[in-house]
Scaffold this motif. Structure first.
Motif, PDB file in Angstrom:
ATOM      1  N   LEU A   1       0.820  -1.226   0.000  1.00 43.52           N
ATOM      2  CA  LEU A   1       0.000   0.000   0.000  1.00 43.52           C
ATOM      3  C   LEU A   1       0.849   1.269   0.000  1.00 43.52           C
ATOM      4  CD1 LEU A   1      -2.915  -0.886   2.467  1.00 43.52           C
ATOM      5  CD2 LEU A   1      -2.998  -0.778  -0.029  1.00 43.52           C
ATOM      6  N   THR A   2       2.050   1.211   0.599  1.00 47.49           N
ATOM      7  CA  THR A   2       2.847   2.426   0.727  1.00 47.49           C
ATOM      8  C   THR A   2       3.934   2.563  -0.332  1.00 47.49           C
ATOM      9  OG1 THR A   2       4.262   1.292   2.313  1.00 47.49           O
ATOM     10  CG2 THR A   2       2.493   2.643   3.229  1.00 47.49           C
ATOM     11  N   GLU A   3       4.199   1.486  -1.101  1.00 52.00           N
ATOM     12  CA  GLU A   3       5.297   1.564  -2.071  1.00 52.00           C
ATOM     13  C   GLU A   3       4.861   1.268  -3.500  1.00 52.00           C
ATOM     14  OE1 GLU A   3       9.248   0.440   0.547  1.00 52.00           O
ATOM     15  OE2 GLU A   3       7.999  -1.185  -0.160  1.00 52.00           O
ATOM     16  N   VAL A   4       3.935   0.332  -3.646  1.00 53.92           N
ATOM     17  CA  VAL A   4       3.597  -0.165  -4.978  1.00 53.92           C
ATOM     18  C   VAL A   4       2.278   0.426  -5.489  1.00 53.92           C
ATOM     19  CG1 VAL A   4       3.201  -2.270  -6.331  1.00 53.92           C
ATOM     20  CG2 VAL A   4       4.761  -2.333  -4.360  1.00 53.92           C
ATOM     21  N   PHE A   5       1.313   0.500  -4.620  1.00 53.69           N
ATOM     22  CA  PHE A   5      -0.044   0.958  -4.925  1.00 53.69           C
ATOM     23  C   PHE A   5       0.021   2.372  -5.522  1.00 53.69           C
ATOM     24  CE2 PHE A   5      -4.301   2.261  -2.912  1.00 53.69           C
ATOM     25  CZ  PHE A   5      -5.049   1.593  -3.871  1.00 53.69           C
ATOM     26  N   SER A   6      -0.476   2.514  -6.771  1.00 51.66           N
ATOM     27  CA  SER A   6      -0.303   3.784  -7.491  1.00 51.66           C
ATOM     28  C   SER A   6      -1.638   4.451  -7.795  1.00 51.66           C
ATOM     29  CB  SER A   6       0.416   3.534  -8.820  1.00 51.66           C
ATOM     30  OG  SER A   6       1.613   2.841  -8.599  1.00 51.66           O
ATOM     31  N   VAL A   7      -1.566   5.722  -8.095  1.00 53.51           N
ATOM     32  CA  VAL A   7      -2.768   6.496  -8.401  1.00 53.51           C
ATOM     33  C   VAL A   7      -3.538   5.814  -9.540  1.00 53.51           C
ATOM     34  CG1 VAL A   7      -3.613   8.710  -9.294  1.00 53.51           C
ATOM     35  CG2 VAL A   7      -1.834   8.666  -7.541  1.00 53.51           C
ATOM     36  N   GLY A   8      -4.837   5.619  -9.311  1.00 52.32           N
ATOM     37  CA  GLY A   8      -5.684   4.953 -10.292  1.00 52.32           C
ATOM     38  C   GLY A   8      -5.891   3.471 -10.007  1.00 52.32           C
ATOM     39  N   ASP A   9      -5.025   2.889  -9.171  1.00 51.49           N
ATOM     40  CA  ASP A   9      -5.138   1.457  -8.856  1.00 51.49           C
ATOM     41  C   ASP A   9      -6.364   1.198  -7.980  1.00 51.49           C
ATOM     42  OD1 ASP A   9      -2.855   0.915 -10.237  1.00 51.49           O
ATOM     43  OD2 ASP A   9      -1.585   0.564  -8.474  1.00 51.49           O
ATOM     44  N   PRO A  10      -7.024   0.048  -8.205  1.00 48.66           N
ATOM     45  CA  PRO A  10      -8.167  -0.306  -7.366  1.00 48.66           C
ATOM     46  C   PRO A  10      -7.737  -1.123  -6.145  1.00 48.66           C
ATOM     47  CG  PRO A  10      -8.025  -1.839  -9.190  1.00 48.66           C
ATOM     48  CD  PRO A  10      -6.831  -0.913  -9.309  1.00 48.66           C
ATOM     49  N   VAL A  11      -8.544  -1.070  -5.108  1.00 49.31           N
ATOM     50  CA  VAL A  11      -8.325  -1.905  -3.926  1.00 49.31           C
ATOM     51  C   VAL A  11      -9.683  -2.173  -3.291  1.00 49.31           C
ATOM     52  CG1 VAL A  11      -7.970  -0.003  -2.281  1.00 49.31           C
ATOM     53  CG2 VAL A  11      -6.874  -2.204  -1.866  1.00 49.31           C
ATOM     54  N   GLU A  12      -9.814  -3.361  -2.690  1.00 48.00           N
ATOM     55  CA  GLU A  12     -11.087  -3.712  -2.062  1.00 48.00           C
ATOM     56  C   GLU A  12     -11.147  -3.140  -0.650  1.00 48.00           C
ATOM     57  OE1 GLU A  12     -13.715  -7.725  -1.091  1.00 48.00           O
ATOM     58  OE2 GLU A  12     -11.859  -7.920  -2.230  1.00 48.00           O
ATOM     59  N   VAL A  13     -12.133  -2.295  -0.406  1.00 50.55           N
ATOM     60  CA  VAL A  13     -12.292  -1.652   0.902  1.00 50.55           C
ATOM     61  C   VAL A  13     -13.686  -1.957   1.418  1.00 50.55           C
ATOM     62  CG1 VAL A  13     -12.582   0.586   2.047  1.00 50.55           C
ATOM     63  CG2 VAL A  13     -10.648   0.234   0.516  1.00 50.55           C
ATOM     64  N   ARG A  14     -13.773  -2.474   2.656  1.00 45.16           N
ATOM     65  CA  ARG A  14     -15.091  -2.710   3.248  1.00 45.16           C
ATOM     66  C   ARG A  14     -15.265  -1.845   4.479  1.00 45.16           C
ATOM     67  NH1 ARG A  14     -16.404  -8.680   4.278  1.00 45.16           N
ATOM     68  NH2 ARG A  14     -14.474  -8.479   5.431  1.00 45.16           N
ATOM     69  N   GLY A  15     -16.383  -1.171   4.551  1.00 46.61           N
ATOM     70  CA  GLY A  15     -16.608  -0.333   5.714  1.00 46.61           C
ATOM     71  C   GLY A  15     -17.526   0.817   5.366  1.00 46.61           C
ATOM     72  N   PRO A  16     -17.681   1.777   6.239  1.00 42.86           N
ATOM     73  CA  PRO A  16     -16.977   1.889   7.517  1.00 42.86           C
ATOM     74  C   PRO A  16     -17.513   0.901   8.550  1.00 42.86           C
ATOM     75  CG  PRO A  16     -18.667   3.576   7.364  1.00 42.86           C
ATOM     76  CD  PRO A  16     -18.690   2.826   6.064  1.00 42.86           C
ATOM     77  N   VAL A  17     -16.657   0.467   9.463  1.00 44.12           N
ATOM     78  CA  VAL A  17     -17.105  -0.436  10.518  1.00 44.12           C
ATOM     79  C   VAL A  17     -16.663   0.073  11.885  1.00 44.12           C
ATOM     80  CG1 VAL A  17     -17.290  -2.518   9.119  1.00 44.12           C
ATOM     81  CG2 VAL A  17     -15.094  -1.925  10.134  1.00 44.12           C
ATOM     82  N   GLY A  18     -17.368  -0.412  12.906  1.00 47.89           N
ATOM     83  CA  GLY A  18     -17.044  -0.071  14.289  1.00 47.89           C
ATOM     84  C   GLY A  18     -17.853   1.115  14.765  1.00 47.89           C
ATOM     85  N   GLY A  19     -18.765   0.892  15.704  1.00 49.45           N
ATOM     86  CA  GLY A  19     -19.616   1.975  16.190  1.00 49.45           C
ATOM     87  C   GLY A  19     -19.319   2.352  17.628  1.00 49.45           C
ATOM     88  N   TRP A  20     -18.226   1.835  18.180  1.00 50.94           N
ATOM     89  CA  TRP A  20     -17.961   2.028  19.609  1.00 50.94           C
ATOM     90  C   TRP A  20     -16.862   3.042  19.848  1.00 50.94           C
ATOM     91  CZ3 TRP A  20     -14.188   0.657  23.360  1.00 50.94           C
ATOM     92  CH2 TRP A  20     -14.657   0.738  24.685  1.00 50.94           C
ATOM     93  N   PHE A  21     -15.751   2.895  19.147  1.00 55.91           N
ATOM     94  CA  PHE A  21     -14.619   3.822  19.302  1.00 55.91           C
ATOM     95  C   PHE A  21     -14.861   5.000  18.359  1.00 55.91           C
ATOM     96  CE2 PHE A  21     -10.240   5.333  18.725  1.00 55.91           C
ATOM     97  CZ  PHE A  21      -9.763   5.291  20.014  1.00 55.91           C
ATOM     98  N   VAL A  22     -15.917   5.768  18.605  1.00 63.78           N
ATOM     99  CA  VAL A  22     -16.245   6.890  17.716  1.00 63.78           C
ATOM    100  C   VAL A  22     -16.570   8.119  18.549  1.00 63.78           C
ATOM    101  CG1 VAL A  22     -17.155   5.442  15.857  1.00 63.78           C
ATOM    102  CG2 VAL A  22     -18.718   6.279  17.610  1.00 63.78           C
ATOM    103  N   TRP A  23     -16.282   9.273  17.980  1.00 61.74           N
ATOM    104  CA  TRP A  23     -16.698  10.540  18.589  1.00 61.74           C
ATOM    105  C   TRP A  23     -17.798  11.128  17.717  1.00 61.74           C
ATOM    106  CZ3 TRP A  23     -16.125  15.829  16.951  1.00 61.74           C
ATOM    107  CH2 TRP A  23     -16.549  16.758  17.923  1.00 61.74           C
ATOM    108  N   ARG A  24     -18.905  11.488  18.356  1.00 61.03           N
ATOM    109  CA  ARG A  24     -20.016  12.086  17.609  1.00 61.03           C
ATOM    110  C   ARG A  24     -19.952  13.592  17.765  1.00 61.03           C
ATOM    111  NH1 ARG A  24     -21.755   7.029  18.757  1.00 61.03           N
ATOM    112  NH2 ARG A  24     -22.894   6.030  17.053  1.00 61.03           N
ATOM    113  N   PRO A  25     -19.894  14.325  16.648  1.00 62.58           N
ATOM    114  CA  PRO A  25     -19.747  15.779  16.727  1.00 62.58           C
ATOM    115  C   PRO A  25     -20.844  16.468  17.542  1.00 62.58           C
ATOM    116  CG  PRO A  25     -19.270  15.022  14.510  1.00 62.58           C
ATOM    117  CD  PRO A  25     -19.805  13.837  15.263  1.00 62.58           C
ATOM    118  N   ALA A  26     -21.961  15.799  17.802  1.00 64.94           N
ATOM    119  CA  ALA A  26     -23.013  16.411  18.620  1.00 64.94           C
ATOM    120  C   ALA A  26     -22.712  16.278  20.114  1.00 64.94           C
ATOM    121  CB  ALA A  26     -24.359  15.763  18.304  1.00 64.94           C
ATOM    122  N   ALA A  27     -21.702  15.483  20.490  1.00 67.05           N
ATOM    123  CA  ALA A  27     -21.379  15.264  21.905  1.00 67.05           C
ATOM    124  C   ALA A  27     -20.884  16.561  22.538  1.00 67.05           C
ATOM    125  CB  ALA A  27     -20.315  14.182  22.039  1.00 67.05           C
ATOM    126  N   THR A  28     -21.156  16.744  23.839  1.00 71.00           N
ATOM    127  CA  THR A  28     -20.810  18.009  24.491  1.00 71.00           C
ATOM    128  C   THR A  28     -19.751  17.864  25.580  1.00 71.00           C
ATOM    129  OG1 THR A  28     -22.669  17.671  25.982  1.00 71.00           O
ATOM    130  CG2 THR A  28     -23.058  19.080  24.059  1.00 71.00           C
TER     131      THR A  28
END
Lengths: 234, 102
Positions: free
Chosen positions: A76-103
């Motif tokens: 990902l940091t050396e070979v992967f070039s602009v225009g290349d495709p990659v399989e991404v699944r997400g977004p995942v995880g609802g626990w370690f999140v900050w909600r901008p409405a939080a005070t």
């Protein structure tokens, strides 16, 4: 499926990938994605990476550290070039999140590249125009390994940042290099009476130590949220 | 000295080899429509209840093994095979899932 739209090198071993993902549903800061690579022989490797930016349409950013023995990060940091495709699944995880409405006030404690999901929270705070007070304690080996340097240097009202250098500190830095201590967490954080939400992200040992310190300082364990990097980070 | 080293080595393995239950969000998301990591699971071993996101997840097995952060008992196991997924919840007495108000 995602496509690389561009990248930024944060340090010699850390690169931010800017990806376009068609149909991206939006995300909350702190969430992650699973990236899957499939080799020509069908061998698959999957890794989780935190989203580095706030929600911004169909464009996402991942900050990836290159691990020399890794299976995925060197690609990902050396070979992967602009225009290349990659399989991404997400977004995942609802626990370690900050909600901008939080005070409630927020304490972020980052160890190394553990800064990435916490940076997404800082950026989301700015994007939302939130006035919730944030403090960041950022533990990093040396000044050369600090991520997002320019952005962190720009003062933001309501955001305090303190640095902990573990191996090598800049000249004239008052604190000698060394592992994060209770004193660092105490002086860089919030008193427990303020009932802040604490987000801690970094390698397992770091997270374990900081979470214990926060609880020892009197923070309610239910308000200490952690995300550890596993051994298969590569 | 040797036994001390072995002890230290084992401690390293214990404390360094796991991630948080957050890491299960992707694999469980392949099975369930909702985010199960925010559900509260109760450990069948010691009775501790807490978010699935707080379990200790080990993945140096042919799948994911999530252990109780208090007693280290196995709460959940997940193996994704080529055309099926195995989910073992023997170690969880219950899962309490946040739902919209009726």
């Amino acid at each position: 499926m995602a496509r690389l739209a561009g990248y930024r090198d944060e340090t010699p071993t850390v690169r931010t990938l800017v990806l376009d993902v068609e149909g991206w549903p939006g995300h909350l800061p702190g969430q992650h994605v699973d990236v899957r690579l499939t080799a020509e022989d069908g061998y698959r490797a999957q890794r989780s990476y935190s989203l580095a930016g706030p929600d911004s349409g169909e464009r996402i950013e991942l900050t990836v550290e290159r691990l020399p023995d890794g299976e995925v990060s060197p690609y990902l940091t050396e070979v992967f070039s602009v225009g290349d495709p990659v399989e991404v699944r997400g977004p995942v995880g609802g626990w370690f999140v900050w909600r901008p409405a939080a005070t409630e006030p927020v304490l972020l404690v980052a160890g190394g590249v553990g800064l990435v999901p916490l940076m997404a929270m800082l950026r989301a705070r700015r994007q939302a125009g939130s006035r919730v007070p944030f403090r960041l304690v950022y533990s990093v080996r040396s000044p050369a390994e600090v991520l997002y340097t320019g952005e962190l240097r720009q003062p933001q009202p309501g955001v305090d940042i303190s640095y902990v250098y573990t191996r090598e500190a800049p000249e004239g830095f008052p604190r000698p290099p060394g592992r994060i201590s209770v004193a660092d967490v105490n002086s860089g954080g919030w008193p427990p009476e303020f009932e802040p939400t604490c987000f801690v992200c970094g390698p397992t040992g770091f997270v374990e130590a900081v979470a214990d310190m926060l609880v020892a300082l009197g923070h309610d364990p239910s308000r200490v949220k952690t995300e550890r990097f596993g051994p298969t980070g590569g | 000295m040797t036994s001390e080293r072995a002890e230290w080595g084992r401690h390293q393995v214990d404390s360094e080899m796991y991630e948080d239950g957050n890491a299960l969000a992707g694999p469980l998301g392949e099975i369930f429509t909702m985010d199960v990591t925010v559900a509260v699971s109760r450990c069948a071993g010691c009775g501790l209840a807490g978010p699935v996101a707080r379990l200790h997840v080990y993945r140096h097995a042919p799948g994911w093994v999530a252990r109780c952060p208090a007693c280290e008992g196995v709460v959940l196991r997940l193996v994704r095979g080529p055309d099926s997924a195995w989910l073992d919840l023997t170690g969880a007495v219950s899962l309490r899932l946040p739902m919209p108000t009726l």
